[in-house]
Design a protein around this motif. Sequence first.
Motif, PDB file in Angstrom:
ATOM      1  N   GLU A 199       0.831  -1.208   0.000  1.00  0.00           N
ATOM      2  CA  GLU A 199       0.000   0.000   0.000  1.00  0.00           C
ATOM      3  C   GLU A 199       0.865   1.257   0.000  1.00  0.00           C
ATOM      4  O   GLU A 199       0.609   2.212  -0.738  1.00  0.00           O
ATOM      5  N   LEU A 200       1.885   1.264   0.848  1.00  0.00           N
ATOM      6  CA  LEU A 200       2.778   2.415   0.919  1.00  0.00           C
ATOM      7  C   LEU A 200       3.520   2.623  -0.398  1.00  0.00           C
ATOM      8  O   LEU A 200       3.661   3.751  -0.885  1.00  0.00           O
ATOM      9  N   LEU A 201       3.981   1.530  -0.987  1.00  0.00           N
ATOM     10  CA  LEU A 201       4.757   1.628  -2.227  1.00  0.00           C
ATOM     11  C   LEU A 201       3.882   2.045  -3.409  1.00  0.00           C
ATOM     12  O   LEU A 201       4.290   2.878  -4.230  1.00  0.00           O
ATOM     13  N   ALA A 202       2.688   1.492  -3.503  1.00  0.00           N
ATOM     14  CA  ALA A 202       1.787   1.880  -4.599  1.00  0.00           C
ATOM     15  C   ALA A 202       1.436   3.357  -4.489  1.00  0.00           C
ATOM     16  O   ALA A 202       1.425   4.087  -5.491  1.00  0.00           O
ATOM     17  N   ASP A 203       1.166   3.810  -3.275  1.00  0.00           N
ATOM     18  CA  ASP A 203       0.796   5.205  -3.074  1.00  0.00           C
ATOM     19  C   ASP A 203       1.950   6.149  -3.417  1.00  0.00           C
ATOM     20  O   ASP A 203       1.780   7.129  -4.151  1.00  0.00           O
ATOM     21  N   ALA A 204       3.131   5.851  -2.895  1.00  0.00           N
ATOM     22  CA  ALA A 204       4.282   6.734  -3.127  1.00  0.00           C
ATOM     23  C   ALA A 204       4.675   6.772  -4.599  1.00  0.00           C
ATOM     24  O   ALA A 204       4.921   7.847  -5.169  1.00  0.00           O
TER      25      ALA A 204
END
Length: 232
Positions: free
Chosen positions: A46-51
Amino acid sequence: PARAATYYQRAAAQSRSAFDLAGCIDRAKRALVLGPTEDHKLCAAELLADAHGWRFEWAAAMPYIETILVLTEPGCTAFCTALAYKVTAALLLMRPAELMEGIATAQALEPAAEGDIPMALQAIATAVVALCLMAQRDAAAALLAKIDALAGDRKETDPLVRGQWHLAHIYPHVWGGQDPWAVFEHARAARAAFLEVGEIRSAMYARSYEALARARLGDPEQAERDLAEMPR
């Protein structure tokens, strides 16, 4: 490893909150390597997709987006967020099969719970953008009607629902018509709604449409000032 993964997840989330996207990506990747459970992998994805999404690195984001869609319940907030990203990524990367798959998922999407409605609206609205760009106006109108039904009276009491509803009604005017005043009114209302609950990034996004509308309405100087005030 689990404790270290959790530490890196928290550090990545803090970096994202500070809009340090490079720091978020670095720490989330460490969490992904160290995380021993699906929950760790989901949080890191989730963090990687968002960033990556905020950096417009959609090819890099896509594997993490697919991970989220596999690991989450259809209609939950995480699923809806990933679906919005998938449609955006497929559109910008010109991947028609994945785009049509994402649109079909949005057409069938139902929020898993009442709290998931704001992100469900965003996911469906992203499909509206794609359909407008494809000149599929009837299909776009059908999805807007679905958005209206899901938002219902909730938009009067829930600022997140109200903000997403206004954003959704911007897109047909931007991508399927020429009504800059409607864009401005919806964008201003969306930004105000998001600011009510401290949703700064969504407010920034709405402001970009305010600036676009101002430029089309003959006030490019104010449009430039609006854009200059947004974080880079």
